[in-house]
Structures are given as C-alpha cells and as structure tokens.
Design an enzyme around this catalytic site. Structure first.
Site: not given
Ligand code: UDP
Length: 494
Positions: A17, A125, A375, A378-379, A398
């Site tokens: 994040h 966030d 995994h 998203w990044n 998640a």
C-alpha cells in the site's frame, strides 16, 4: 499567483500500500508542478525508510504520526504488515484504527495552522475508512485510493458485506451478491479470515466497519486502467455507489532501486547482481517467482515447488523467505529446500535464489523474463502486465484469488497453479504449468495477450495531446476536488 493547495495522502501500514501511495504522491507533484503541496503521512519507522528513499527534489513532504508497537501487542519496531507473522496481522489492522486522534491533530492543528487553511483533500487507504469522519468535521474533501484492482475490490467488498460464508461447503460453487448470476466462486477462493468470518470476529469488525465508512467517502481512485477491467469498473461503481476514477497504473514506472521505493528494509540482493544474472539468459527464458511482501507458502509446498522448478530445467529467480508458520524475520534454512538444491541450480546457472526481497520491477523489466509465478497481489499484477509478462497464479489471501480469476478468465494472461497454503501441490503439476506458460502455443498466446495488455496500459497513462484514460481521470478528479474548495480558491484551476 495562486497559493498551493495541500493534498494529504495516508496509506495503510503495508508495503503493497505504501509503495503505490508514494508513487501517487510523486505522480501528482510531477504532473502538476508548483500546483499542490503533497504530504505523505505514516508512522515513524515507515517515514524514516521513506525519507531514505525519496530524492531530495521529489517535492513530496513526509509527516509522521506517533506510534508505539508495544501499545498494540506488536513486537518492537513493528509498523508494517511485512514484518509480522500471519497470526498477528490483525493487530496491525486494529492498531491502524486507533490512529484517529494523532491523525486529526496533524490535520486540524498542525497542517491547518501552518497553511492558514485546512488541506484541500485527504486521500486514504480503504482500511482507514475512519478518516471520513475527520474530513467531514473539517470540511475537507475525502477520497479513497484503492491500491487493488476494481474487479478484486468489488468481489472483496461484496464478500465482506454479505457474511457469513460458513454455509458454503467444499462441493459448492456460489454466487457473489451484486454480480451476474453466472459469476461463481469456490470456497477455496475465500481467504481463511473471510471463510470463517461471522460478523463478530476481530477481522469482520475491522474490515466491515472500514468498508462501510469508506462508502460515505466522496470518491474512489482506483489503481487500475479502465480498458483493462471494464467489467470490474462497472461492478465496483455499482457495489460502492460512488464515483470511481481509474488512474492507474500508479507505480514507479521508471526503474529505480526497489529497496528504496518504499518504506523498506535492506534488499536481499544487489539489483546489479540480478540484472547481470538475467543478462546471461536468452530473451523470455526466465521464470520469476515471488509471493509479494507478506505471504509465504507452506514448507511442503516449498519442497514441491523447488522440485518442480528443478525438473523444468528452465532458468528461474525465486524470492525465498521462511515458510508459512515460521518466524518471518528468521534466517532462511537450507532444510526448507531439497538437499543440495541451491548448489545444483546455482552452479548450473539455472537458478538464482534471492533471500527476502528482490528488485522486482527491475527484474520484470528485463527482456530475459518470460513469466511470473505470483501470489497475484495487485501491484505485482500491474508491474507484470505493464511489461507484457504473463503470470502463473498462486493466490494466497484477500482479493488475490479474484485477481487471478479475472486474469485467467477475462484477460487470458494467467494460468492458476494453486491456491493458499493448504492445497497439496505436486512437483509434476508445477512442471506442467510452468511448461505450459513458458513454452508452446498456450504460452505464446498468453504472451501476445500480455503484450496487448501492456499496450493498453501504456496508452492509458499517455500524458501528451491525446491523453490516456488514466491521465485524464486524474485531471478530472483533481478538477472536481478543486471545485469543492472554498470561494477564495476558485481561481485555482488546474
Ligand atoms: N516487492 C519487491 N520485491 C520483493 C517483493 C515485493 O519489490 O521481493 C514489491 C513489488 O514490486 C510490489 C510490492 O512489493 O510493488 C508488493 O505488492 P503486491 O500488491 O504485489 O503484494 P503484497 O505484498 O501487498 O501482498
């Protein structure tokens, strides 16, 4: 000359994040020079690492709010999810909801006093939904910066807001509220926290409350590209009921030393070593393997993955850290890999094991890399796809399960190998899937689709005359925010 407007960014205490928030801070200061003061807020240790990594001329300001890990039952110097074992993760989430007085003091007293007016906007966030109340009190525009994809977030929101899922048995696939009837998930695509959540457990309390608060924010900025996830964007808009701007990918596109890109510890390897190693391999021949900043596979899975990688006889770089259940900060032990594995694969030049942390963006940008076993954080997804590298999915937690599904079924750029830490994984299956993606017709097809996805991403961030969707969305968002500013600032057009 118009006075600079102040934008305050506040990421959740996790590497995945902080990195995109830092990138967003840099993007705003670079795109609108002299127009905004941009401040990134975090806890002292995160700020200290950020300070070491920010070039002095970045224009991004850093502010810290007090935090003592011991007050939250966390080990000393723990301010980030990547240094806590899974069973303690909840404490970071709980601790992050207690930062309200410190954050409010920073905004209402310090920044407002220094600037002579409250900030224009705070961007936070979605795990920090409690900031909505502070923004409302101070009359400041509040927006969420969602560091995940649109599709994954829409499923994640729906799953958490429609508990429990304990009635779902392993034979069933099930429907996700708010989604088309044909969209089905399987129990194995729920993270353990979600599978056993009943609305009263600690995870439910934190996450549901933060999501609910976020839904009274003014806007969501999403780290994605409209053309990459049209269905995901439509679903997120419907489920959140808010304006959603897709402004991604917001990540450091220029290759910099990854160890210095966020609040990050010492790198596991010198980036030059990795790049030299990659130089010695043919184009698109190397598989890069990493499970992100906070996940590990189980000890048995690690053995099977190693045996499978060795059997493929293809070159690989693997970021290794202690298996699930072991101390994340411990030294990596040889006994976690097949006997002689590192010697054999290292000496033959076929395998490079990187302990703990790799320069991921540099690796994915190297022409020798042909696939990424990931995994599906998203990044990692954005970093891989923006470089045209297809993926092998092994989602762990998640919304990673939904990212993997979307990439496999919608985009055709991923093949899923396994899910989570409980699945029995065989070395034969590893070998088969790696072969499928790295070679052959399917692999070629995936590579073509990944290349076209990379083009979609490049076009979206185009800032010149024919502005891309993401560049235009950021302009549009900031123009919308400026319209809400008090009258004295009306002249402050973009
Ligand atoms: N990362 C890295 N080196 C590593 C592991 C991770 O540079 O060895 C970076 C990666 O490039 C990405 C971030 O850490 O920017 C991980 O974010 P992601 O969303 O993929 O996963 P998370 O760590 O949040 O699960």
């Amino acid at each position: 000359m118009a006075r600079r407007q102040h934008i305050v960014l506040f990421p959740f205490l996790a590497q995945g994040h902080i990195i995109p928030f830092l990138a967003l801070a840099k993007l705003i200061t670079r795109r609108y020079p002299g127009r905004f003061t941009v401040t990134l807020v975090s806890t002292p240790l995160n700020v200290r690492s950020l300070r070491q990594s920010l070039p002095p001329d970045s224009g991004v300001l850093l502010r810290e709010i007090p935090f003592r890990s011991a007050d939250h039952g966390l080990p000393p110097d723990t301010e980030n999810t990547d240094s806590v074992p899974f069973q303690d993760l909840i404490r970071i989430f709980q601790a992050s909801t207690t930062l309200q007085p410190q954050f409010e003091r920073l905004i209402a007293e310090e920044i407002t006093k220094e600037d002579g007016r409250p900030p224009l906007c705070i961007i936070v966030d979605f795990f920090l939904g409690w900031t909505v109340q502070i923004a409302e009190k101070l009359g400041v525009f509040h927006a969420i910066f969602n560091t995940c994809g649109a599709f994954g977030t829409a499923v994640y929101f729906s799953m958490w807001m429609n508990l429990p899922h304990s009635h779902t048995t392993s034979e069933d696939d099930f429907w996700v509220p708010g989604f088309p009837e044909s969209f089905r998930l399987h129990l194995s695509q729920l993270s353990p926290t979600l599978r056993y959540a009943d609305g009263a457990d600690p995870w439910s309390s934190v996450i549901r409350q933060q999501i609910a608060l976020c839904l009274s924010s003014k806007a969501i900025l999403c780290n994605t590209v409209e053309g990459l996830e049209p269905m995901g964007m439509a679903l997120l808009r419907k489920i959140a009921g808010l304006c959603v701007w897709s402004i991604g990918p917001v990540h450091p596109l220029e290759t910099t030393n990854s160890a210095g890109r966020g609040a990050r510890r010492v790198p596991g390897v010198d980036p030059e070593t990795c790049l030299r190693w990659l130089d010695a391999h043919p184009p698109r021949s190397v598989l890069y393997v990493s499970f992100g900043s906070q996940n590990s596979i189980s000890a048995a899975q690690m053995m099977a993955l190693a045996a499978g990688l060795e059997a493929t006889r293809r070159p690989f770089i693997w970021v290794i850290r202690p298996p699930f259940g072991f101390d994340v900060k411990a030294e990596f032990k040889d006994e976690w890999l097949p006997k002689g594995f590192e010697d054999r694969t290292g000496k033959s030049g076929r395998g490079l094991l990187v302990r703990n942390w790799s320069p991921q963006l540099e690796i994915l940008s190297h022409p020798s890399v042909g696939g990424f076993l990931s995994h599906c954080g998203w990044n990692s997804v954005l970093e891989s796809l923006s470089r045209g590298v297809p993926l092998i999915g092994w989602p762990m937690a998640a919304e990673q399960f939904y990212n993997s599904k979307m990439m496999e079924e919608e985009l055709g750029v991923c093949v899923e190998l396994a899910r989570g830490v409980e699945q029995r994984v065989s070395s034969v299956e590893v070998e088969r899937v790696v072969g499928l993606v790295m070679d052959g017709e399917k692999g070629e097809n995936m590579r073509r689709k990944a290349a076209s996805t990379a083009q979609t991403i490049r076009t979206a961030i185009e800032e010149e005359d024919d502005k891309g969707t993401s560049a235009a969305a950021l302009d549009d968002f900031l123009a919308t925010v400026l319209k809400t500013a008090p009258p004295a600032n009306e002249a402050d057009d973009l």
